[in-house]
Scaffold this active site. Structure first.
Site, PDB file in Angstrom:
ATOM      1  N   VAL A  12       0.847  -1.203   0.000  1.00 22.89           N
ATOM      2  CA  VAL A  12       0.000   0.000   0.000  1.00 22.89           C
ATOM      3  C   VAL A  12       0.883   1.255   0.000  1.00 22.89           C
ATOM      4  O   VAL A  12       0.692   2.163  -0.817  1.00 22.89           O
ATOM      5  CB  VAL A  12      -0.960  -0.004   1.214  1.00 22.89           C
ATOM      6  CG1 VAL A  12      -1.676   1.334   1.336  1.00 22.89           C
ATOM      7  CG2 VAL A  12      -1.961  -1.140   1.099  1.00 22.89           C
ATOM      8  N   GLU A 162      -4.133  -6.555  -4.306  1.00 26.72           N
ATOM      9  CA  GLU A 162      -2.802  -7.095  -4.588  1.00 26.72           C
ATOM     10  C   GLU A 162      -2.805  -7.665  -5.998  1.00 26.72           C
ATOM     11  O   GLU A 162      -3.786  -8.238  -6.450  1.00 26.72           O
ATOM     12  CB  GLU A 162      -2.446  -8.198  -3.590  1.00 26.72           C
ATOM     13  CG  GLU A 162      -2.115  -7.626  -2.233  1.00 26.72           C
ATOM     14  CD  GLU A 162      -1.656  -8.697  -1.252  1.00 26.72           C
ATOM     15  OE1 GLU A 162      -0.889  -9.583  -1.634  1.00 26.72           O
ATOM     16  OE2 GLU A 162      -2.113  -8.629  -0.107  1.00 26.72           O
ATOM     17  N   PHE A 256     -16.527 -10.347  -8.710  1.00 26.00           N
ATOM     18  CA  PHE A 256     -16.644 -10.961  -7.385  1.00 26.00           C
ATOM     19  C   PHE A 256     -17.782 -11.963  -7.276  1.00 26.00           C
ATOM     20  O   PHE A 256     -18.395 -12.104  -6.222  1.00 26.00           O
ATOM     21  CB  PHE A 256     -16.744  -9.874  -6.296  1.00 26.00           C
ATOM     22  CG  PHE A 256     -15.383  -9.550  -5.768  1.00 26.00           C
ATOM     23  CD1 PHE A 256     -14.515  -8.774  -6.521  1.00 26.00           C
ATOM     24  CD2 PHE A 256     -14.941 -10.059  -4.576  1.00 26.00           C
ATOM     25  CE1 PHE A 256     -13.231  -8.531  -6.082  1.00 26.00           C
ATOM     26  CE2 PHE A 256     -13.660  -9.820  -4.115  1.00 26.00           C
ATOM     27  CZ  PHE A 256     -12.812  -9.047  -4.878  1.00 26.00           C
ATOM     28  N   CYS A 267      -6.753  -8.963   3.598  1.00 21.72           N
ATOM     29  CA  CYS A 267      -7.802  -8.001   3.980  1.00 21.72           C
ATOM     30  C   CYS A 267      -9.165  -8.625   4.239  1.00 21.72           C
ATOM     31  O   CYS A 267      -9.712  -8.451   5.327  1.00 21.72           O
ATOM     32  CB  CYS A 267      -7.944  -6.939   2.897  1.00 21.72           C
ATOM     33  SG  CYS A 267      -6.499  -5.913   2.750  1.00 21.72           S
TER      34      CYS A 267
HETATM   35  C1  UDX Z   1      -9.047  -6.766  -1.199  1.00 19.80           C
HETATM   36  C2  UDX Z   1      -9.983  -5.669  -1.742  1.00 19.80           C
HETATM   37  O1  UDX Z   1     -10.447  -6.052  -3.032  1.00 19.80           O
HETATM   38  C3  UDX Z   1      -9.257  -4.353  -1.816  1.00 19.80           C
HETATM   39  O2  UDX Z   1     -10.128  -3.330  -2.263  1.00 19.80           O
HETATM   40  C4  UDX Z   1      -8.745  -4.014  -0.400  1.00 19.80           C
HETATM   41  O3  UDX Z   1      -8.104  -2.803  -0.356  1.00 19.80           O
HETATM   42  C5  UDX Z   1      -7.825  -5.130   0.065  1.00 19.80           C
HETATM   43  O4  UDX Z   1      -8.549  -6.367   0.049  1.00 19.80           O
HETATM   44  P1  UDX Z   1      -7.093  -8.294  -2.145  1.00 19.80           P
HETATM   45  O5  UDX Z   1      -6.961  -8.845  -0.772  1.00 19.80           O
HETATM   46  O6  UDX Z   1      -5.856  -7.938  -2.881  1.00 19.80           O
HETATM   47  O7  UDX Z   1      -8.007  -6.967  -2.142  1.00 19.80           O
HETATM   48  O8  UDX Z   1      -7.842  -9.399  -2.994  1.00 19.80           O
HETATM   49  P2  UDX Z   1      -9.150  -9.473  -3.876  1.00 19.80           P
HETATM   50  O9  UDX Z   1      -8.835  -9.371  -5.295  1.00 19.80           O
HETATM   51  O10 UDX Z   1     -10.201  -8.578  -3.354  1.00 19.80           O
HETATM   52  O11 UDX Z   1      -9.571 -10.991  -3.584  1.00 19.80           O
HETATM   53  C6  UDX Z   1      -9.845 -11.426  -2.264  1.00 19.80           C
HETATM   54  C7  UDX Z   1     -10.160 -12.900  -2.245  1.00 19.80           C
HETATM   55  O12 UDX Z   1     -11.428 -13.126  -2.846  1.00 19.80           O
HETATM   56  C8  UDX Z   1      -9.163 -13.758  -3.019  1.00 19.80           C
HETATM   57  O13 UDX Z   1      -8.910 -14.941  -2.307  1.00 19.80           O
HETATM   58  C9  UDX Z   1      -9.879 -14.064  -4.306  1.00 19.80           C
HETATM   59  O14 UDX Z   1      -9.459 -15.270  -4.889  1.00 19.80           O
HETATM   60  C10 UDX Z   1     -11.313 -14.158  -3.814  1.00 19.80           C
HETATM   61  N1  UDX Z   1     -12.287 -13.930  -4.882  1.00 19.80           N
HETATM   62  C11 UDX Z   1     -12.331 -12.751  -5.545  1.00 19.80           C
HETATM   63  C12 UDX Z   1     -13.185 -14.943  -5.201  1.00 19.80           C
HETATM   64  O15 UDX Z   1     -13.174 -16.026  -4.603  1.00 19.80           O
HETATM   65  N2  UDX Z   1     -14.090 -14.733  -6.196  1.00 19.80           N
HETATM   66  C13 UDX Z   1     -14.156 -13.565  -6.880  1.00 19.80           C
HETATM   67  O16 UDX Z   1     -15.017 -13.442  -7.773  1.00 19.80           O
HETATM   68  C14 UDX Z   1     -13.251 -12.540  -6.553  1.00 19.80           C
END
Ligand code: UDX
Length: 455
Positions: A12, A162, A256, A267
């Site tokens: 960050v 990330e 998502f 997070c």
């Molecule tokens: C998240 C938030 O998106 C971001 O805005 C915040 O600032 C930090 O936390 P990040 O932890 O990098 O970001 O990952 P993200 O892309 O959000 O995915 C989180 C988890 O959800 C991952 O394990 C990903 O595989 C899972 N995921 C995401 C799903 O299982 N399905 C989806 O459709 C999207």
């Protein structure tokens, strides 16, 4: 142009620093870990973030960004200080503010006898009330100056994902500023003046809440998708076809809703747990979020269920576990779903061989003694089954013939829809995926009485 110190040089802090330096501001990254600062000084980024090394090297060469261990010096000439320190989960689920408090302590000391105004920007993810009730009072205590006398505290939560953190920092969906006065808000909007995205100005508490609610919505969307995917699989429906169709509804959206073994990362799980605890303490329990967390803890076991459906008992079976990071394009293994899958496989007596394009060593630190194969081929060789936990591009390029060629039995369990089920439909692979039901033959209408009698 602003002179900015950033305390905390994680993804960050570094990505925010690069983005601000590209706006022409003068940025000093500060961290307490000497190896991190040493790496940054030579233009190396101490984590995997696409585009960040090149952008950092350019900014360093132009003299717009630098890294130091010396917080006091960095704060001396700064007009802004961004708090980008980690707020890890405590054992009770609440965010640990020790790094934030230590940073506030340093800033408080720097404020003693200082002339010039300092805007203290809380970017770390903190519960509603932290900027006003923790950071500001700490600064006042240590500096001996009341809030507004030479400094102000504002909130500016980060929404960086990330793997695309730099892109998100350069082109945010929105910028949220929480500030106690219009003056304080304007001072920080000055830094972001050339960004064209939507801007939201609120008080600090609201800004802090926005961050948590954003993550709560994202996690709940994934949780609901996983629940519906599990149902789809059992009734002969493909969740991904359902998701594609519902995603066309702009109220639902296409992002998502990918089903898998659950959400991980630094997070979503942590923030959800903190919000659940905070809601409980505030006597407004967040029941939906509680269930989302419970469902997320159960979801990795879907992989075991699919494996058992193909292999029967798992005792003595060799299972390749591919994709160890919490999502593709990162080497981060925090809260990765690969860990509960690995542990459940080991508890069931399976021999597990792991692989990841980047995260092997980091995963080894979590799962001591685990076997990490150097290549995908090594992982697949002689395996009774392969589990794909994250959808790395390297895996998506694997042809079905490789499974048949290398594995003892070509059983592929796809937790993240790494592969197109149609491409896996032949005889080469026994393919199962989360949310992928086996279509049932359409029900034939009963023959009419006249047709029956004609036979
Ligand atoms: C998240 C938030 O998106 C971001 O805005 C915040 O600032 C930090 O936390 P990040 O932890 O990098 O970001 O990952 P993200 O892309 O959000 O995915 C989180 C988890 O959800 C991952 O394990 C990903 O595989 C899972 N995921 C995401 C799903 O299982 N399905 C989806 O459709 C999207």
């Amino acid at each position: 142009m602003g002179r900015i110190a950033i305390l905390g040089a994680g993804y960050v802090g570094v990505c925010t620093g690069i983005a601000l330096s590209q706006q022409g501001h003068d940025v000093t990254l500060v961290d307490v870990v000497a190896s991190k600062v040493a790496a940054l000084r030579t233009g190396r980024v101490p984590f995997h973030e696409p585009g960040a090394p090149e952008a950092l090297a350019r900014a360093m060469a132009d003299g717009r960004i630098r890294a130091t261990l010396d917080a006091r010096k960095a704060l001396q000439g700064a007009e802004y200080v961004f708090l980008c320190v980690g707020t890890p989960r405590k054992t009770d689920g609440s965010p640990d503010l020790k790094h934030l408090r230590a940073a506030a302590q340093r800033i408080g000391r720097a404020l003693v006898g200082r002339s010039g105004f300092l805007t203290v920007v809380v970017k770390s993810t903190v519960l509603p009330g932290t900027a006003d009730d923790v950071v500001a009072p700490k600064l006042a205590r240590v500096s001996g100056r009341v809030r507004g006398d030479g400094y102000e505290v504002v909130s500016n939560p980060e929404f960086l994902k990330e793997g695309s953190a730099l892109a998100d920092a350069l082109q945010p969906d929105r910028i949220v500023i929480g500030a106690p006065t219009p003056d304080a808000a304007n001072r920080i909007w000055m830094l972001y003046r050339s960004f064209t995205c939507p801007r939201v100005t609120v008080d600090c508490r609201t800004a802090e809440m926005i961050k948590y609610v954003a993550n709560a919505f994202l996690a709940t969307k994934v949780g609901l998708s996983n629940e519906m995917a599990n149902l789809c699989e059992r009734i002969g429906v493909d969740w991904y076809r359902v998701a594609e169709a519902i995603g066309h509804d702009v109220r639902i959206g296409r992002d998502f809703i990918r089903a898998g073994a659950g959400f991980g990362g630094s997070c979503l799980p942590k923030d959800l747990e903190a919000l659940v605890r905070f809601s409980g303490k505030t006597h407004a329990p967040a029941r939906i979020l509680e269930e989302t967390l419970k469902g997320n803890a159960r979801q990795p076991l879907q992989v075991l269920r699919l494996l058992r459906a193909e292999l029967g008992t798992l005792g003595g079976k060799r299972v390749a576990l591919l994709g160890l990071s919490f999502k593709p394009n990162t080497d981060d293994v925090r809260e990765t779903r690969a860990l509960p899958i690995y542990r459940a496989l080991r508890a069931a007596g399976a021999k597990v061989v792991c692989h990841d394009p980047l995260a092997g060593e980091a995963f080894r630190r979590l799962a001591r003694g685990c076997v990490i194969a150097p290549t995908v081929r090594d992982a697949l060789e002689g395996a009774d089954a392969a589990v794909f936990q994250t959808e790395w591009a390297e895996y998506q390029a694997i042809p079905p013939s490789l499974f048949q060629g290398l594995m003892k039995t070509p059983v592929v369990i796809d937790a993240r829809r790494t592969f197109d089920p149609d491409a896996m439909a032949g005889d080469e692979v026994r393919y199962r995926a989360i949310g992928l039901g086996t279509p049932r033959p359409p029900v034939q209408p009963p023959a009419r009485a006249s047709q029956r009698s004609a036979k």
